[in-house]
Design a protein around this motif. Structure first.
Motif: not given
Ligand SMILES: NC(=O)c1ccc[n+]([C@@H]2O[C@H](COP(=O)([O-])OP(=O)(O)OC[C@H]3O[C@@H](n4cnc5c(N)ncnc54)[C@H](O)[C@@H]3O)[C@@H](O)[C@H]2O)c1
Length: 285
Positions: A8, A12, A194, A197
């Motif tokens: 993740f 990101s 996740e 997001s």
């Protein structure tokens, strides 16, 4: 000892720094404008299509979609921000993969998911940890979870742990010059917190407004709701035209007057409109 970077956090960071490579599969009315918006957002994009003629046109900087100017296309190709290919092995190079393939109806008017299935199988062939797969094709609520996820998870990689899954419906309105991909609010949903997001971060870097919903099925249902609303209202105004014609009443006059109501009404115009009428501000399809 330093903590290992999670899948993740790694994705990101790639999205935040725009170093994520983005793949767009299906370079038609939806996929090509989206690829341009993603390139405009600062990402490098690889477009995938099974039609070699589209790849030749893209490489020549010659757009075949009205919403994409050839200058914009050739600019992104020349800068290296956008390349197109029929080589699906290169899906393995992408960090985010967006599926924009057709979902026609079968002769029994059931959704034909064969394009989504084939495309997902192609993604599965090179799937690796840390990739995010997003479906944009219009489909029934449950497709991402019930059709796409199982094909990807057959590889042994699990959604929400190893890979991330999302759905974001396309709201392209070909021919409507008032809106571009980036100016249309985008519904997004992920499989788990996740993925959700990551979806918000990715699309937030590409479009002006992101609207998160709680599940991929809810996002799929948003699109179906919009399409049903449109279909019902077009059918209604077409029926009203027949009735009003028989009564000697001008449907255009009625719709023009009705749309002055500032709430609770949205104007739809009957089929077979002239170009002059279609270019007026009345909402059509
Ligand atoms: N066109 C619209 O106005 C619109 C609006 C909203 C949503 N949608 C939805 O978006 C999706 C795409 O629609 P579109 O209008 O862009 O379709 P399109 O026919 O214009 O483009 C689809 C592209 O996908 C390619 N393709 C087909 N099979 C493929 C495969 N297996 N792998 C890679 N590429 C493949 C085709 O060659 C074509 O270039 C559909 O689900 C549609 O319902 C379309």
């Amino acid at each position: 000892m330093t903590e290992p970077v999670s899948t993740f956090s790694a994705l990101s960071e790639k999205i935040a720094s725009k170093s994520a490579m983005v793949g767009v599969i299906g370079l038609g009315y939806v996929g090509l404008p989206l690829a341009m918006a993603v390139a405009h957002g600062g990402f490098r994009v690889i477009g995938f299509d099974i039609d070699p003629e589209k790849i030749v046109r893209i490489e020549a900087g010659s757009s075949y979609i009205e919403a994409v100017a050839s200058d914009t296309l050739s600019g992104h190709v020349a800068s290296g921000a956008f390349a197109a290919t029929t080589d699906f092995e290169r899906l393995g190079d992408c960090d985010v993969i967006v599926i924009c393939v057709p979902t026609p109806l079968t002769k029994h008017r059931a959704p034909d998911l064969s394009y989504i299935v084939k495309t997902t199988e192609a993604i599965a062939a090179t799937l690796r940890r840390g990739q995010m797969i997003v479906l944009e094709s219009t489909t029934y609520p449950g497709t991402t979870d019930e059709v796409v996820r199982p094909i990807l998870e057959k590889t042994g990689l699990k959604s929400a742990t190893d890979i991330f899954l999302g759905f974001s419906p396309e709201r392209e309105d070909p021919g409507n010059r008032n809106f571009r991909t980036a100016s249309i609010p985008k519904i997004v949903a992920g499989d788990g917190a996740e993925a959700s997001s990551l979806m918000q971060a990715f699309y937030g870097a590409v479009v002006e407004k992101v609207v998160p919903v709680s599940s991929t099925a809810a996002a799929e249902a948003v699109k179906i709701t919009e399409n049903v609303f449109r279909a019902v209202n077009i059918a209604l105004v077409n029926e009203l035209k027949v009735v009003y014609d028989a009564m000697g009443i001008d449907i255009w006059e009625v719709v023009d007057a009705a749309k002055t109501k500032p709430f609770g009404y949205m104007a739809f115009i009957p089929a077979r409109v002239s170009a002059a009428i279609a270019s007026r501000s009345i909402r059509s399809t």
